[in-house]
Design an enzyme around this catalytic site. Structure first.
Site, mmCIF file in Angstrom:
data_model
loop_
_atom_site.group_PDB
_atom_site.id
_atom_site.type_symbol
_atom_site.label_atom_id
_atom_site.label_comp_id
_atom_site.label_asym_id
_atom_site.label_seq_id
_atom_site.Cartn_x
_atom_site.Cartn_y
_atom_site.Cartn_z
ATOM 1 N N GLY A 136 0.829 -1.089 -0.105
ATOM 2 C CA GLY A 136 0.022 -0.097 0.136
ATOM 3 C C GLY A 136 0.953 1.040 0.075
ATOM 4 C CD GLU A 188 -1.268 1.592 -4.634
ATOM 5 O OE1 GLU A 188 -2.491 1.121 -5.057
ATOM 6 O OE2 GLU A 188 -0.972 1.913 -3.345
ATOM 7 C CG HIS A 247 13.435 37.024 -2.007
ATOM 8 N ND1 HIS A 247 13.381 36.115 -2.829
ATOM 9 C CD2 HIS A 247 14.543 37.744 -1.977
ATOM 10 C CE1 HIS A 247 14.740 35.895 -3.346
ATOM 11 N NE2 HIS A 247 15.503 37.069 -2.629
#
Length: 471
Positions: free
Chosen positions: A181, A204, A450
């Site tokens: 999974g 998966e 920033h």
């Protein structure tokens, strides 16, 4: 045996239950909570929080191993002391459990420790340390959560076949680990044990890992985890698991239909959850679908006075969704009991973020590009890579990207998807935007600080409209 009457009784004390109880108490309602194990439920004691403590240790180990990239020298070999890592994680869980205990006292919420079972919509018995207690209330909120689903042919034994619970307090370090999974739980443990030195294979059944995420995120993560040394098998299934004292032998069918047998030392099963709704008297009181309690937008069941929230109700099965539902149900109950000035709203599932704390992290909200198109939207989507972001480069974390999806006609933000450093902390910016029904215009006009990785969020919006500045 004293009968005790409350305004509200909450059955279960996870992040849905204890938050619902606190909100009820804040609104002046006489409130009790019933818990069979530990206050804080799975999330605080065995889930969200202690796993993040484990993953933090793995992250620090990863940075130490790459100290040279930052101009630093570490003398000697970096070794993980699994026992000490787990001990730290348990200490974090204990601290939070004590925090919830304190919150219950502070808000004067009665705590009944024991197994609760409904005897009607608004009455229940609690079998615990005080023997059997009978409690009644004007309203009851069921918040019993869920547990890991077992493989039908190999039940978790805590020795060789584990669920998240054993994976969090492992009896030993796995040498060769099979993870079945690739949802959030599977991929987080795969990431942890890989960083800790295990040889990890993820299987998966769908065609890509983290299948609820945007396809671009899945593809990026698979490439990244493979580069870190993991074996990723998609479109694959474990058909049989033979368990011995020495390990497990898995019969795995690969994407081409070829079946092979592989030996592993341990296996983690992460194939979904089962709601904790059996044996607590719900059968005749609520409507259920595959065990999940069916509710309206406020948490009401079909029985007057009986409510349900969190993982025992339809998904997404996330702690923050449970907490939000807890507040909504508490305010709806208080309104029914005559408290004025409250305006509870049904939860908008489109605005619930999802976060996965693997390395690199994943975070998302809203529709993927594919789902947006399936829903009939004409879309504008843009991606900005972290390699174009100064802060990410300075941090040495330039792998990742931010992707935004807009409705081409209205400019509505439909979804946002991120993979990379700190994205679980950044997604909230897009969640706020979606909740305020933002369009690309407001996001473009927003000034992002920033230097921060969050600038890549701004750039992905610009990229959706062909206006990115730094690529």
């Amino acid at each position: 045996m004293a009968d005790t009457q409350y305004d509200v009784i909450v059955l279960g004390s996870g992040p849905g239950g204890y938050v619902a109880a606190i909100r009820c108490a804040q609104l002046g309602l006489k409130t009790a909570i019933v818990e069979r194990e530990l206050l804080g439920g799975i999330c605080l004691n065995w889930g969200c929080i202690p796993t993040k403590a484990l993953l933090r240790s793995a992250e620090i180990k990863h940075f130490m191993e790459h100290a040279g990239d930052y101009g630093l020298k570490v003398a000697g070999k970096i070794e993980a002391d699994l026992e000490a890592v787990v001990k730290r994680s348990r200490g974090v869980a204990k601290q939070l459990n004590q925090g919830v205990t304190h919150l219950m006292k502070k808000n004067k919420i009665a705590v009944h420790m024991g197994e609760g079972a409904l005897t009607g919509p608004t009455s229940l018995t609690v079998k615990g340390e005080k023997g059997e207690e009978k409690l009644t209330a004007k309203h009851v909120i069921v918040a019993t959560g869920a547990r890991a689903r077992d493989l039908p042919f190999a039940k978790a034994d805590g020795k060789r076949v584990w669920t998240y619970r054993t994976a969090m307090t492992p009896p030993e370090m796995p040498k060769k680990l099979l993870v079945i999974g690739s949802g959030a739980i599977g991929i987080e443990f795969a990431s942890f044990y890989n960083d800790m030195g295990a040889d990890v294979t993820v299987v998966e059944m769908l065609d890509r890992i983290v299948p609820v995420e945007d396809k671009d995120v899945s593809a990026f993560l698979e490439k990244n985890l493979t580069k870190q040394g993991m074996t990723i098998m998609t479109d694959a299934g474990v058909e049989d698991l033979k368990v011995s004292d020495k390990g497990v032998t898995a019969k795995i069918k690969d994407a081409k239909g070829k079946v092979g047998e592989t030996e592993f030392s341990h296996c983690i099963v992460a194939i979904g959850i089962l709601p904790n709704t059996e044996g607590i008297g719900l059968d005749k009181l609520v409507e259920m679908d595959r065990g999940f309690i069916q509710i309206d937008g406020m948490g009401r069941t079909r029985s007057k006075g009986l409510w349900a929230i969190g993982d025992c109700t339809p998904g997404p099965w996330l702690a923050h969704k449970a907490s939000h539902e807890g507040v909504t149900a508490a305010e709806a109950i208080a309104t029914e009991l005559g408290v004025k000035g409250l305006h509870p709203h049904a939860l908008d599932r489109a605005n619930i973020p999802g976060c996965t704390y693997c390395h690199p992290q994943i975070a998302s909200v809203g529709l993927t590009e594919e789902k947006a198109k399936e829903a009939g939207h004409e879309v504008k989507a843009g991606t900005f890579p972290f390699i174009g972001n100064g802060k990410a480069i300075a941090l040495g974390e330039a792998e990742g990207f931010c992707k935004t999806v807009f409705d081409a006609k209205t400019g509505e933000l439909l979804g946002a998807h991120m993979v990379g450093a700190e994205v679980t902390e950044m997604i909230q910016g897009f969640v706020v935007g979606k909740t305020l029904e933002t369009t690309e215009a407001e996001l473009m006009q927003t000034v992002f600080p920033h230097p921060t990785i969050s600038e890549s969020m701004h750039e992905s919006v610009l990229a959706s409209y062909g206006r990115a500045l730094h690529i």
